[in-house]
Motif scaffolding. Structure first.
Motif, PDB file in Angstrom:
ATOM      1  N   SER A   1       4.585   5.911 -19.632  1.00  0.00           N
ATOM      2  CA  SER A   1       3.650   6.898 -20.198  1.00  0.00           C
ATOM      3  C   SER A   1       2.518   7.178 -19.218  1.00  0.00           C
ATOM      4  CB  SER A   1       3.084   6.375 -21.515  1.00  0.00           C
ATOM      5  OG  SER A   1       4.107   6.187 -22.465  1.00  0.00           O
ATOM      6  N   LEU A   2       1.948   8.374 -19.341  1.00  0.00           N
ATOM      7  CA  LEU A   2       0.910   8.864 -18.439  1.00  0.00           C
ATOM      8  C   LEU A   2       1.416   8.985 -17.002  1.00  0.00           C
ATOM      9  CD1 LEU A   2      -2.370   7.131 -19.709  1.00  0.00           C
ATOM     10  CD2 LEU A   2      -1.707   9.526 -19.916  1.00  0.00           C
ATOM     11  N   GLU A   3       2.744   9.182 -16.878  1.00  0.00           N
ATOM     12  CA  GLU A   3       3.357   9.339 -15.554  1.00  0.00           C
ATOM     13  C   GLU A   3       2.934   8.206 -14.620  1.00  0.00           C
ATOM     14  OE1 GLU A   3       2.907  13.379 -14.097  1.00  0.00           O
ATOM     15  OE2 GLU A   3       3.062  14.175 -16.143  1.00  0.00           O
ATOM     16  N   HIS A   4       3.002   7.003 -15.165  1.00  0.00           N
ATOM     17  CA  HIS A   4       2.630   5.816 -14.398  1.00  0.00           C
ATOM     18  C   HIS A   4       3.873   5.244 -13.735  1.00  0.00           C
ATOM     19  CE1 HIS A   4       0.441   2.308 -13.154  1.00  0.00           C
ATOM     20  NE2 HIS A   4       1.271   1.503 -13.793  1.00  0.00           N
ATOM     21  N   TRP A   5       3.872   5.231 -12.414  1.00  0.00           N
ATOM     22  CA  TRP A   5       5.019   4.792 -11.634  1.00  0.00           C
ATOM     23  C   TRP A   5       4.883   3.300 -11.326  1.00  0.00           C
ATOM     24  CZ3 TRP A   5       8.813   8.205  -9.331  1.00  0.00           C
ATOM     25  CH2 TRP A   5       8.658   9.545  -9.713  1.00  0.00           C
TER      26      TRP A   5
ATOM     27  N   CYS B   1      -7.996  13.920 -11.812  1.00  0.00           N
ATOM     28  CA  CYS B   1      -7.413  13.085 -10.755  1.00  0.00           C
ATOM     29  C   CYS B   1      -8.492  12.567  -9.799  1.00  0.00           C
ATOM     30  CB  CYS B   1      -6.371  13.880  -9.981  1.00  0.00           C
ATOM     31  SG  CYS B   1      -5.010  14.467 -11.006  1.00  0.00           S
ATOM     32  N   LEU B   2      -8.546  11.265  -9.634  1.00  0.00           N
ATOM     33  CA  LEU B   2      -9.607  10.655  -8.846  1.00  0.00           C
ATOM     34  C   LEU B   2      -9.284  10.610  -7.357  1.00  0.00           C
ATOM     35  CD1 LEU B   2     -10.638   7.753 -11.242  1.00  0.00           C
ATOM     36  CD2 LEU B   2     -11.568  10.058 -11.062  1.00  0.00           C
ATOM     37  N   ASN B   3      -8.029  10.297  -6.994  1.00  0.00           N
ATOM     38  CA  ASN B   3      -7.695  10.305  -5.571  1.00  0.00           C
ATOM     39  C   ASN B   3      -7.871  11.692  -4.974  1.00  0.00           C
ATOM     40  OD1 ASN B   3      -6.559   7.614  -4.469  1.00  0.00           O
ATOM     41  ND2 ASN B   3      -5.607   7.794  -6.489  1.00  0.00           N
TER      42      ASN B   3
ATOM     43  N   ALA C   1       2.056  10.313  -6.826  1.00  0.00           N
ATOM     44  CA  ALA C   1       3.005  10.918  -7.762  1.00  0.00           C
ATOM     45  C   ALA C   1       2.363  11.063  -9.132  1.00  0.00           C
ATOM     46  CB  ALA C   1       4.273  10.071  -7.843  1.00  0.00           C
ATOM     47  N   HIS C   2       1.579  10.078  -9.538  1.00  0.00           N
ATOM     48  CA  HIS C   2       0.865  10.158 -10.811  1.00  0.00           C
ATOM     49  C   HIS C   2      -0.065  11.369 -10.837  1.00  0.00           C
ATOM     50  CE1 HIS C   2      -1.663   9.123 -14.210  1.00  0.00           C
ATOM     51  NE2 HIS C   2      -2.718   9.105 -13.414  1.00  0.00           N
ATOM     52  N   GLU C   3      -0.708  11.649  -9.710  1.00  0.00           N
ATOM     53  CA  GLU C   3      -1.628  12.787  -9.646  1.00  0.00           C
ATOM     54  C   GLU C   3      -0.920  14.088  -9.252  1.00  0.00           C
ATOM     55  OE1 GLU C   3      -5.261  12.084  -7.575  1.00  0.00           O
ATOM     56  OE2 GLU C   3      -5.652  10.164  -8.575  1.00  0.00           O
ATOM     57  N   ARG C   4       0.415  14.040  -9.199  1.00  0.00           N
ATOM     58  CA  ARG C   4       1.249  15.226  -8.954  1.00  0.00           C
ATOM     59  C   ARG C   4       0.970  15.870  -7.602  1.00  0.00           C
ATOM     60  NH1 ARG C   4       0.388  17.775 -15.036  1.00  0.00           N
ATOM     61  NH2 ARG C   4       1.474  16.136 -16.186  1.00  0.00           N
ATOM     62  N   LEU C   5       0.582  15.054  -6.650  1.00  0.00           N
ATOM     63  CA  LEU C   5       0.425  15.527  -5.284  1.00  0.00           C
ATOM     64  C   LEU C   5       1.766  15.524  -4.556  1.00  0.00           C
ATOM     65  CD1 LEU C   5      -2.859  13.588  -4.523  1.00  0.00           C
ATOM     66  CD2 LEU C   5      -2.636  16.071  -4.377  1.00  0.00           C
ATOM     67  N   ILE C   6       2.639  14.633  -4.959  1.00  0.00           N
ATOM     68  CA  ILE C   6       3.989  14.545  -4.413  1.00  0.00           C
ATOM     69  C   ILE C   6       4.964  14.479  -5.580  1.00  0.00           C
ATOM     70  CG2 ILE C   6       3.304  13.455  -2.234  1.00  0.00           C
ATOM     71  CD1 ILE C   6       4.043  10.751  -3.463  1.00  0.00           C
ATOM     72  N   SER C   7       6.228  14.773  -5.309  1.00  0.00           N
ATOM     73  CA  SER C   7       7.230  14.825  -6.381  1.00  0.00           C
ATOM     74  C   SER C   7       8.511  14.127  -5.938  1.00  0.00           C
ATOM     75  CB  SER C   7       7.528  16.281  -6.766  1.00  0.00           C
ATOM     76  OG  SER C   7       6.360  16.931  -7.205  1.00  0.00           O
TER      77      SER C   7
ATOM     78  N   LEU D   1       0.820  -1.213   0.000  1.00  0.00           N
ATOM     79  CA  LEU D   1       0.000   0.000   0.000  1.00  0.00           C
ATOM     80  C   LEU D   1       0.857   1.267   0.000  1.00  0.00           C
ATOM     81  CD1 LEU D   1      -2.925  -1.001   2.406  1.00  0.00           C
ATOM     82  CD2 LEU D   1      -2.968  -0.814  -0.088  1.00  0.00           C
ATOM     83  N   VAL D   2       2.009   1.242   0.649  1.00  0.00           N
ATOM     84  CA  VAL D   2       2.902   2.398   0.581  1.00  0.00           C
ATOM     85  C   VAL D   2       3.380   2.590  -0.850  1.00  0.00           C
ATOM     86  CG1 VAL D   2       5.172   3.277   1.254  1.00  0.00           C
ATOM     87  CG2 VAL D   2       3.625   2.364   2.993  1.00  0.00           C
ATOM     88  N   ALA D   3       3.745   1.488  -1.520  1.00  0.00           N
ATOM     89  CA  ALA D   3       4.168   1.594  -2.924  1.00  0.00           C
ATOM     90  C   ALA D   3       3.033   2.138  -3.778  1.00  0.00           C
ATOM     91  CB  ALA D   3       4.620   0.228  -3.434  1.00  0.00           C
ATOM     92  N   LYS D   4       1.820   1.658  -3.549  1.00  0.00           N
ATOM     93  CA  LYS D   4       0.682   2.135  -4.330  1.00  0.00           C
ATOM     94  C   LYS D   4       0.401   3.602  -4.043  1.00  0.00           C
ATOM     95  CE  LYS D   4      -4.121   1.167  -5.496  1.00  0.00           C
ATOM     96  NZ  LYS D   4      -5.279   0.277  -5.339  1.00  0.00           N
ATOM     97  N   ALA D   5       0.481   4.001  -2.773  1.00  0.00           N
ATOM     98  CA  ALA D   5       0.239   5.393  -2.413  1.00  0.00           C
ATOM     99  C   ALA D   5       1.235   6.312  -3.113  1.00  0.00           C
ATOM    100  CB  ALA D   5       0.337   5.561  -0.897  1.00  0.00           C
ATOM    101  N   ILE D   6       2.503   5.972  -3.041  1.00  0.00           N
ATOM    102  CA  ILE D   6       3.510   6.817  -3.684  1.00  0.00           C
ATOM    103  C   ILE D   6       3.281   6.851  -5.189  1.00  0.00           C
ATOM    104  CG2 ILE D   6       5.974   7.062  -4.156  1.00  0.00           C
ATOM    105  CD1 ILE D   6       6.506   5.865  -1.372  1.00  0.00           C
ATOM    106  N   SER D   7       2.981   5.693  -5.775  1.00  0.00           N
ATOM    107  CA  SER D   7       2.768   5.610  -7.218  1.00  0.00           C
ATOM    108  C   SER D   7       1.600   6.485  -7.658  1.00  0.00           C
ATOM    109  CB  SER D   7       2.521   4.155  -7.623  1.00  0.00           C
ATOM    110  OG  SER D   7       2.146   4.063  -8.973  1.00  0.00           O
ATOM    111  N   GLU D   8       0.455   6.337  -7.009  1.00  0.00           N
ATOM    112  CA  GLU D   8      -0.742   7.061  -7.447  1.00  0.00           C
ATOM    113  C   GLU D   8      -0.694   8.544  -7.083  1.00  0.00           C
ATOM    114  OE1 GLU D   8      -3.087   5.960  -9.530  1.00  0.00           O
ATOM    115  OE2 GLU D   8      -1.801   4.189  -9.649  1.00  0.00           O
TER     116      GLU D   8
END
Length: 777
Positions: free
Chosen positions: A249-253, A742-744, A217-223, A208-215
């Motif tokens: 692509s699509l800033e998918h981490w 952004c959905l989150n 970052a995808h939504e540009r909430l963190i960098s 879940l930490v990996a998913k949180a960082i991934s999503e």
């Protein structure tokens, strides 16, 4: 719990001749006065034991502690001592009396507790007498044995006057089941939450930490920042996280979960997704007053993930390869991810642990639905074309059930013709109906009718049920008043009025269009819908969740619509990884015998191609996430799709005229926003995740995947030149960038209600523009 594990305790059948010598002084001791044999002679005791030995309904046992004879037990059929008017015995019951020898000077603490524990185990365990319940009736004055009974889990049923050889005694009638004993201080305790173990928790937190960082970052909430060592770094204030990842692509981490590390004050820290959210609260812009709600939804998501991993460790979870041979509902129950873009995607606030085990779709349990009668003057039954009330009832209730409901209404003094029959989720019937709608029941506007015989399986959408009893019977979707992923999962009676008409219109459009037919695209119609609005909540000034507690709809079942050689699976399975990390889409591709590119091209033609056609030819947008698509599979490849959840989630985004009864689905927007029906809901919501899985599994590079997506769009433009530019304007799906919706961010802003369903367009949140992976060069 084992109070005194050093004791060795055994039981053996009584030999009347030798046991009389042992038991006579025990029974004569004043401490044994409640046995009523303090004045008995040796011969009296011998005669008593002979009578017991001759009666097949009872038995005597001598117990030894560390080899020494230390206690005596009698077991008997309860009916021998308890008259039926005082106690109703159940199969598996056994009565028990216990007599411990007068205390020795060398006994230690826990001695009698250890004896009691062993006796109860002996009565209940399969290796002993194997009974399911123990019944006791000690004298109410015998406080010592009452305390031991309580410690062993006996439940007091009440005081009774019981006839004995010495007259009457006031007895404390009590029972103890295996579950009672297991939960007691003397029982062999097993945690009711075995999935919440540190080792399992560590795995779930890491994921879940990996998913949180991934999503995020995808939504540009963190960098995150790329370090010189090739690892990414995320500064979270009190902590620093490092990890390795590919950014597609699509800033998918795509984060390598094994590489994740957390540093706190230059020391290694444990990964904890809840602590990460608290650390990032400011960056995530979660309102203070809603932070705890979001954390609770995330805690529930964590608990569900832990339960799934625990089942996998017990061998109860099918692998991705095994799912190739699984049936529709077995695949449905095996899913672990839900909406892949949301972090807190299994909230289910309101469910207890028991509710979770009964009703969560991943447990695959069989559920019966509760029904109520709803007064017609306060309810509305909407039926699709060609369906009347009799045909509807025949599809959803057996003749016996209809007769029973009619009789129950008549017996309660009601006119059965004045009511509709409404199914309810059993949780809703238990938690909402008798409390939230108590006045409606008291007025007779709602009449509980009981459960029907059909067994259903909860689907991933949690409030939708698939009929397991009657092949081909419709799905049932009902209201469920729990908080889950940003909404209370109600069902609007107002929406139900128009639902069949909307479905008929969409189904007519799809079935009459040759393009949809050519790619195997169909919709599952919601043929009937029923809602109750006679409650006081419908007379309040503002819309509220309480107005969406009593409604249901019935949707077509896809199984009877299959062609020979086809099976169906949820599209959510394409983003599913099993407990060993293997993807189901990878298993499908390998089993099909096709190359990854061939398989993906067929999938895109069945999924993306018709969605593009719907938007460009009709300004029609579906909600095409993984749970809303059912894939038709032939030879492990996609042959077509069924789209569902039409009434609540379809929209017409252009200016064309609609009849008044379906006008609520019209939401005219600009062409740029209209294109988000593909960019956000398909590219970002679904294809981004599939591309990441295929790339990570070395099945298809992400760049090649998006070239196939571009090729699918080119094919549509070539095949359908008249509609490729869009019905109401120029709609460019190959533009260089599009708005990054952004959905989150929606859930983080308001976890109680992510969007206003009546005005979704103005509810959206954006993070600038994002590069289109299929942009023209």
């Amino acid at each position: 719990m084992t109070p005194t594990p050093s004791f060795s305790i055994t039981l053996e059948p009584v030999d009347a001749s030798s046991a009389a010598e042992i038991l006579h002084p025990w029974l004569a001791d004043p401490r044994a006065r409640f046995w009523g044999m303090t004045d008995a002679t040796h011969e009296d005791v011998r005669s008593y034991l002979d009578e017991l030995d001759a009666d097949p309904r009872q038995s005597g046992w001598l117990g030894r502690v560390d080899g020494h004879v230390a206690f005596y037990v009698e077991t008997y059929e309860p009916s021998l001592l308890l008259p039926s008017e005082l106690f109703t015995a159940q199969p598996g019951d056994i009565g028990m009396h216990l007599l411990v020898s007068p205390p020795r000077t060398d006994t230690v603490g826990g001695y009698t507790s250890a004896i009691m524990q062993k006796v109860v185990q002996f009565c209940l365990d399969e290796n002993g007498l194997g009974r399911t319940r123990i019944v006791v009736e000690p004298d109410i004055r015998n406080t010592s044995i009452l305390a031991k009974n309580a410690a062993a889990g006996f439940r007091f049923l009440g005081e009774i006057d019981l006839e004995t050889d010495q007259g009457y005694k006031r007895a404390a009638l009590s029972v103890c089941t295996r579950a009672d004993f297991a939960a007691s201080p003397l029982g062999q305790w097993e945690s009711p939450m075995p999935h919440l173990r540190p080792d399992i928790a560590a795995e779930v937190h890491r994921h879940l930490v990996a998913k949180a960082i991934s999503e995020f970052a995808h939504e540009r909430l963190i960098s995150p920042v790329l370090g010189a060592d090739g690892a990414w770094q995320l500064d979270a204030g009190a902590s620093c996280y490092s990890f390795r990842a590919d950014v597609l692509s699509l800033e998918h981490w795509v984060i390598d979960e094994a590489s994740l590390q957390r540093r706190q004050n230059d020391a290694s820290g444990r990964l904890d997704v809840l602590e990460l959210i608290v650390e990032l609260q400011s960056a995530l812009a979660i309102p203070d007053e809603l932070l705890s709600v979001y954390l609770e939804e995330l805690s529930s998501t964590f608990a569900g993930a832990a339960a799934k991993r625990s089942r996998a460790r017990r061998g109860e979870q099918r692998s991705s390869t095994e799912l190739l041979q699984a049936d529709f509902q077995q695949v449905e129950a095996a899913m672990t991810e839900g909406h892949p873009g949301f972090l807190a995607n299994n909230g289910r606030i309101g469910f207890s642990l028991t509710d979770y085990r009964r009703y969560a779709p991943e447990n695959g349990q069989r559920v019966r639905l509760m029904w109520v009668a709803a007064a017609r003057e306060h309810a509305h039954l909407a039926l699709g074309d060609g369906l009347d009330e009799d045909r509807h009832h025949a599809a959803v209730l057996t003749a016996d059930e209809r007769r029973a409901f009619t009789t129950r209404l008549a017996d309660a003094g009601h006119d059965p013709e004045a009511f509709h029959f409404l199914p309810m989720h059993p949780w809703q019937a238990e938690h909402r109906l008798p409390i939230t709608f108590a006045p409606d029941i008291a007025r007779g506007n709602l009449v509980p009718l009981g459960f029907t015989a059909d067994e259903f399986q909860p689907q991933q959408s949690i409030r939708t049920f698939f009929n397991l009893t009657r092949n081909g019977a419709p799905y049932v979707k009902v209201a469920l008043g729990i908080q889950n992923m940003g909404f209370v999962r109600g069902l609007s009676p107002a929406y139900m009025r128009d639902t069949p008409a909307i479905n008929d219109w969409v189904a007519g459009l799809v079935s009459s269009d040759a393009v949809f037919a050519s790619v195997g695209f169909r919709v599952l119609r919601e043929r009937a819908a029923l809602g109750y609005s006679g409650d006081v909540y419908h007379r309040t000034a503002h819309t509220n969740p309480h107005q969406k507690m009593l409604a249901a709809l019935w949707r077509e079942n896809p199984v009877p619509l299959l062609e020979p050689g086809e099976r169906v699976i949820t599209m959510a399975s394409l983003v599913h990884r099993d407990h060993e990390g293997h993807s189901h889409i990878g298993a499908l591709i390998r089993a099909s015998g096709q190359t990854s590119a061939e398989w993906v091209k067929a999938y895109l033609r069945a999924y993306l191609y018709p969605l593009v056609h719907a938007l460009l030819a009709y300004d029609l947008a579906f909600m095409p996430h993984g749970e809303n698509l059912i894939l038709r599979i032939r030879d492990h490849a996609v042959a077509g799709v069924f789209m569902k959840d039409i009434g609540e989630e379809v929209s017409v985004l252009g200016p064309q005229a609609l009849s008044p009864e379906i006008s609520r689905i019209k939401a005219e927007v600009s062409d740029r926003e209209k294109a988000l029906a593909i960019f956000t809901d398909v590219f970002d919501g679904v294809l981004r995740h599939i591309a990441g899985i295929l790339d990570a599994d070395s099945l298809l590079p992400a760049d090649e995947f998006w070239r196939l997506v571009a090729s699918c769009l080119d094919d549509y433009e070539s095949d359908q030149p008249e509609t490729a530019r869009g019905l109401s304007g120029f709609l460019d799906l190959r533009t260089r960038t599009f708005a990054h919706s952004c959905l989150n961010r929606l859930q983080l802003r308001n976890t109680l209600q992510m969007v206003d369903l009546a005005n979704q367009s103005e509810s959206l949140l954006y993070a600038g523009e994002i590069l289109n992976p299929v942009a023209r060069s």
